[in-house]
Design a protein around this motif. Structure first.
Motif, PDB file in Angstrom:
ATOM      1  N   LEU A   1      -5.983   1.691   0.755  1.00 15.25           N
ATOM      2  CA  LEU A   1      -4.711   0.984   0.614  1.00 15.25           C
ATOM      3  C   LEU A   1      -4.419   0.116   1.838  1.00 15.25           C
ATOM      4  CD1 LEU A   1      -2.338   0.619  -1.313  1.00 15.25           C
ATOM      5  CD2 LEU A   1      -1.225   2.573  -0.218  1.00 15.25           C
ATOM      6  N   SER A   2      -4.806   0.570   3.019  1.00 16.88           N
ATOM      7  CA  SER A   2      -4.540  -0.202   4.237  1.00 16.88           C
ATOM      8  C   SER A   2      -5.292  -1.533   4.255  1.00 16.88           C
ATOM      9  CB  SER A   2      -4.880   0.628   5.482  1.00 16.88           C
ATOM     10  OG  SER A   2      -4.024   1.750   5.578  1.00 16.88           O
ATOM     11  N   PRO A   3      -6.613  -1.559   3.989  1.00 13.61           N
ATOM     12  CA  PRO A   3      -7.294  -2.857   3.949  1.00 13.61           C
ATOM     13  C   PRO A   3      -6.994  -3.663   2.687  1.00 13.61           C
ATOM     14  CG  PRO A   3      -8.853  -1.083   3.520  1.00 13.61           C
ATOM     15  CD  PRO A   3      -7.575  -0.430   3.934  1.00 13.61           C
ATOM     16  N   ALA A   4      -6.517  -2.996   1.631  1.00 13.00           N
ATOM     17  CA  ALA A   4      -6.181  -3.723   0.404  1.00 13.00           C
ATOM     18  C   ALA A   4      -4.903  -4.529   0.558  1.00 13.00           C
ATOM     19  CB  ALA A   4      -6.033  -2.747  -0.760  1.00 13.00           C
ATOM     20  N   THR A   5      -3.990  -4.053   1.396  1.00  2.00           N
ATOM     21  CA  THR A   5      -2.678  -4.691   1.526  1.00  2.00           C
ATOM     22  C   THR A   5      -2.747  -6.134   2.021  1.00  2.00           C
ATOM     23  OG1 THR A   5      -1.530  -2.580   1.787  1.00  2.00           O
ATOM     24  CG2 THR A   5      -0.451  -4.530   2.696  1.00  2.00           C
ATOM     25  N   PRO A   6      -3.497  -6.455   3.103  1.00  3.35           N
ATOM     26  CA  PRO A   6      -3.579  -7.860   3.510  1.00  3.35           C
ATOM     27  C   PRO A   6      -4.165  -8.766   2.435  1.00  3.35           C
ATOM     28  CG  PRO A   6      -4.370  -6.429   5.263  1.00  3.35           C
ATOM     29  CD  PRO A   6      -4.210  -5.570   4.044  1.00  3.35           C
TER      30      PRO A   6
ATOM     31  N   LEU B   1      -0.505  -1.729  14.753  1.00  2.00           N
ATOM     32  CA  LEU B   1       0.177  -1.099  13.617  1.00  2.00           C
ATOM     33  C   LEU B   1       1.535  -1.724  13.342  1.00  2.00           C
ATOM     34  CD1 LEU B   1      -0.637   2.679  14.258  1.00  2.00           C
ATOM     35  CD2 LEU B   1      -1.887   1.016  12.877  1.00  2.00           C
ATOM     36  N   ASN B   2       2.201  -2.207  14.381  1.00  2.00           N
ATOM     37  CA  ASN B   2       3.532  -2.785  14.186  1.00  2.00           C
ATOM     38  C   ASN B   2       3.487  -4.188  13.603  1.00  2.00           C
ATOM     39  OD1 ASN B   2       5.483  -0.727  15.382  1.00  2.00           O
ATOM     40  ND2 ASN B   2       3.963  -0.917  17.009  1.00  2.00           N
ATOM     41  N   ALA B   3       2.304  -4.802  13.625  1.00  2.00           N
ATOM     42  CA  ALA B   3       2.161  -6.149  13.061  1.00  2.00           C
ATOM     43  C   ALA B   3       1.738  -6.109  11.603  1.00  2.00           C
ATOM     44  CB  ALA B   3       1.150  -6.950  13.882  1.00  2.00           C
ATOM     45  N   GLN B   4       1.408  -4.905  11.096  1.00  2.55           N
ATOM     46  CA  GLN B   4       0.948  -4.791   9.720  1.00  2.55           C
ATOM     47  C   GLN B   4       2.131  -4.746   8.750  1.00  2.55           C
ATOM     48  OE1 GLN B   4      -2.332  -4.988   8.763  1.00  2.55           O
ATOM     49  NE2 GLN B   4      -2.536  -5.462  10.943  1.00  2.55           N
ATOM     50  N   PRO B   5       2.002  -5.387   7.593  1.00  3.99           N
ATOM     51  CA  PRO B   5       3.074  -5.337   6.599  1.00  3.99           C
ATOM     52  C   PRO B   5       3.142  -3.966   5.942  1.00  3.99           C
ATOM     53  CG  PRO B   5       1.159  -6.425   5.673  1.00  3.99           C
ATOM     54  CD  PRO B   5       0.835  -6.168   7.124  1.00  3.99           C
ATOM     55  N   PRO B   6       4.260  -3.648   5.298  1.00  7.00           N
ATOM     56  CA  PRO B   6       4.332  -2.395   4.533  1.00  7.00           C
ATOM     57  C   PRO B   6       3.206  -2.345   3.499  1.00  7.00           C
ATOM     58  CG  PRO B   6       6.498  -3.391   4.718  1.00  7.00           C
ATOM     59  CD  PRO B   6       5.529  -4.395   5.246  1.00  7.00           C
ATOM     60  N   LEU B   7       2.683  -1.175   3.262  1.00  6.33           N
ATOM     61  CA  LEU B   7       1.560  -1.027   2.331  1.00  6.33           C
ATOM     62  C   LEU B   7       1.944  -1.465   0.925  1.00  6.33           C
ATOM     63  CD1 LEU B   7       0.156   2.423   3.505  1.00  6.33           C
ATOM     64  CD2 LEU B   7      -0.753   0.146   4.003  1.00  6.33           C
TER      65      LEU B   7
ATOM     66  N   ASN C   1       1.640   7.783   7.149  1.00  7.21           N
ATOM     67  CA  ASN C   1       0.932   7.795   8.419  1.00  7.21           C
ATOM     68  C   ASN C   1       1.610   6.843   9.380  1.00  7.21           C
ATOM     69  OD1 ASN C   1      -1.458   6.756  10.293  1.00  7.21           O
ATOM     70  ND2 ASN C   1      -2.025   8.758   9.502  1.00  7.21           N
ATOM     71  N   SER C   2       2.081   7.354  10.504  1.00  3.89           N
ATOM     72  CA  SER C   2       2.840   6.536  11.450  1.00  3.89           C
ATOM     73  C   SER C   2       2.093   6.266  12.750  1.00  3.89           C
ATOM     74  CB  SER C   2       4.178   7.219  11.784  1.00  3.89           C
ATOM     75  OG  SER C   2       3.955   8.407  12.526  1.00  3.89           O
ATOM     76  N   SER C   3       0.916   6.846  12.912  1.00  2.00           N
ATOM     77  CA  SER C   3       0.137   6.614  14.128  1.00  2.00           C
ATOM     78  C   SER C   3      -1.339   6.847  13.836  1.00  2.00           C
ATOM     79  CB  SER C   3       0.601   7.550  15.251  1.00  2.00           C
ATOM     80  OG  SER C   3       0.298   8.898  14.931  1.00  2.00           O
ATOM     81  N   ARG C   4      -2.171   6.406  14.761  1.00  2.00           N
ATOM     82  CA  ARG C   4      -3.616   6.607  14.624  1.00  2.00           C
ATOM     83  C   ARG C   4      -4.196   7.047  15.957  1.00  2.00           C
ATOM     84  NH1 ARG C   4      -5.354   1.155  11.151  1.00  2.00           N
ATOM     85  NH2 ARG C   4      -3.985   1.598   9.368  1.00  2.00           N
ATOM     86  N   GLY C   5      -5.227   7.863  15.861  1.00  2.00           N
ATOM     87  CA  GLY C   5      -5.932   8.289  17.047  1.00  2.00           C
ATOM     88  C   GLY C   5      -5.447   9.616  17.582  1.00  2.00           C
TER      89      GLY C   5
ATOM     90  N   MET D   1      11.051   3.656  10.268  1.00  2.00           N
ATOM     91  CA  MET D   1      12.261   3.806   9.467  1.00  2.00           C
ATOM     92  C   MET D   1      12.355   2.732   8.383  1.00  2.00           C
ATOM     93  SD  MET D   1      13.539   6.551  10.469  1.00  2.00           S
ATOM     94  CE  MET D   1      14.994   6.437   9.437  1.00  2.00           C
ATOM     95  N   ASP D   2      11.972   1.507   8.725  1.00  4.54           N
ATOM     96  CA  ASP D   2      11.997   0.434   7.738  1.00  4.54           C
ATOM     97  C   ASP D   2      11.064   0.742   6.571  1.00  4.54           C
ATOM     98  OD1 ASP D   2      12.509  -2.419   6.798  1.00  4.54           O
ATOM     99  OD2 ASP D   2      10.341  -2.487   7.152  1.00  4.54           O
ATOM    100  N   GLN D   3       9.857   1.234   6.884  1.00  6.54           N
ATOM    101  CA  GLN D   3       8.897   1.520   5.817  1.00  6.54           C
ATOM    102  C   GLN D   3       9.317   2.729   4.986  1.00  6.54           C
ATOM    103  OE1 GLN D   3       4.772   1.170   6.637  1.00  6.54           O
ATOM    104  NE2 GLN D   3       5.033  -0.480   8.107  1.00  6.54           N
ATOM    105  N   LEU D   4       9.902   3.748   5.627  1.00  3.37           N
ATOM    106  CA  LEU D   4      10.383   4.907   4.868  1.00  3.37           C
ATOM    107  C   LEU D   4      11.526   4.499   3.933  1.00  3.37           C
ATOM    108  CD1 LEU D   4      10.384   7.802   7.502  1.00  3.37           C
ATOM    109  CD2 LEU D   4       8.598   7.175   5.872  1.00  3.37           C
ATOM    110  N   ARG D   5      12.413   3.656   4.418  1.00  5.15           N
ATOM    111  CA  ARG D   5      13.524   3.200   3.564  1.00  5.15           C
ATOM    112  C   ARG D   5      13.004   2.463   2.337  1.00  5.15           C
ATOM    113  NH1 ARG D   5      15.845   1.548   8.667  1.00  5.15           N
ATOM    114  NH2 ARG D   5      17.444   3.042   9.344  1.00  5.15           N
TER     115      ARG D   5
END
Length: 247
Positions: A27-32, A165-171, A194-198, A225-229
């Motif tokens: 889903l992450s690479p599909a979104t862009p 991660l902050n530059a990526q659009p919502p999934l 998922n809110s973080s990696r590594g 918070m924006d993505q959860l909303r």
């Protein structure tokens, strides 16, 4: 359909506690790609009981490529079965593997004749550029973060920097049947987030220190918070299962 993505089941047979999570590695690479206007089809073998007919129906349309993700373990067998079936129909269309196993073992993975290319590490930028390069017939050596076959040899491009991660659009959750991934706990529907990696640790049994190089990156609280909303508003889900490696 422009791009077909396949998530193989990690295991088969009866499971007393069958936990289904969002296929974030697809889903992450599909979104862009979705945001650029590509038509992306995700077939999830583990979540969808009707995956086989869905996959066969998708094979009626020749895509730019097939993308497959896989962990190390039994999931590889199902991933190879799908790759082989796809190649038997479209031998001239690239099969691209990503995910943990391909990133850890790129040369071993590419030794299989049904696999043509590998996206190593995070795939948001890499897979988008790779799909565009395949579509346009561009030079693959200009796409950072991949392995590919050329004249019988495996070629590798420079490693790509970590995703912001902050530059990526919502999934693009609309690419999935979200009802397949709802998990009811305490009377409330939950969804994986998922809110973080590594991870900063160096456990020898784990893939994380190799791929994320003991770094930890997180979304800003406002981004989370924006993505959860958005999920609450669009799908009525009010519970979240954080899948962060180092939450």
């Amino acid at each position: 359909m422009d791009v077909l993505l396949f998530n193989p089941a990690p295991r088969r047979g009866f499971q007393a506690h069958r936990r289904i999570e969002l296929p974030l590695s697809l889903l992450s690479p599909a979104t862009p790609l979705d945001r650029l206007g590509y038509e992306v089809k995700i077939v999830d073998q583990f979540a969808n009981p009707d995956w086989e007919s869905e996959f066969r129906q998708a094979l009626e349309h020749k895509p730019i490529c097939l993308g497959v993700t896989s962990m190390t373990g039994p999931q590889i067998l199902r991933a190879l079965e799908a790759s082989q079936e796809f190649k038997s129909r479209y031998p001239d269309v690239p099969v691209v593997w990503g995910g943990i196993h391909a990133s850890l073992m790129p040369h071993q993975t590419l030794s299989n004749p049904n696999i043509d290319m590998i996206v190593s590490g995070e795939g948001e930028e890499t897979f988008t550029e790779l799909v565009q390069a395949i579509q346009n017939g561009s030079d693959l050596s200009q796409v950072a973060g991949i392995y590919y076959k050329e004249n019988g040899e495996v070629e590798a491009t420079p490693r790509r920097e970590f995703t912001d991660l902050n530059a990526q659009p919502p999934l693009s959750y609309h690419l999935l049947d979200i009802d397949l991934y709802r998990r009811n706990l305490f009377g409330v529907d939950h969804l994986t987030f998922n809110s973080s990696r590594g991870c900063t640790f160096a456990c020898k049994f784990c893939w994380d220190p190799i791929i994320h190089r003991r770094s930890w990156r997180a979304m800003e609280p406002e981004t989370v918070m924006d993505q959860l909303r958005r999920i609450i508003t669009n799908y009525g889900i009010r519970g979240f299962l954080f899948s962060d490696d180092h939450f």
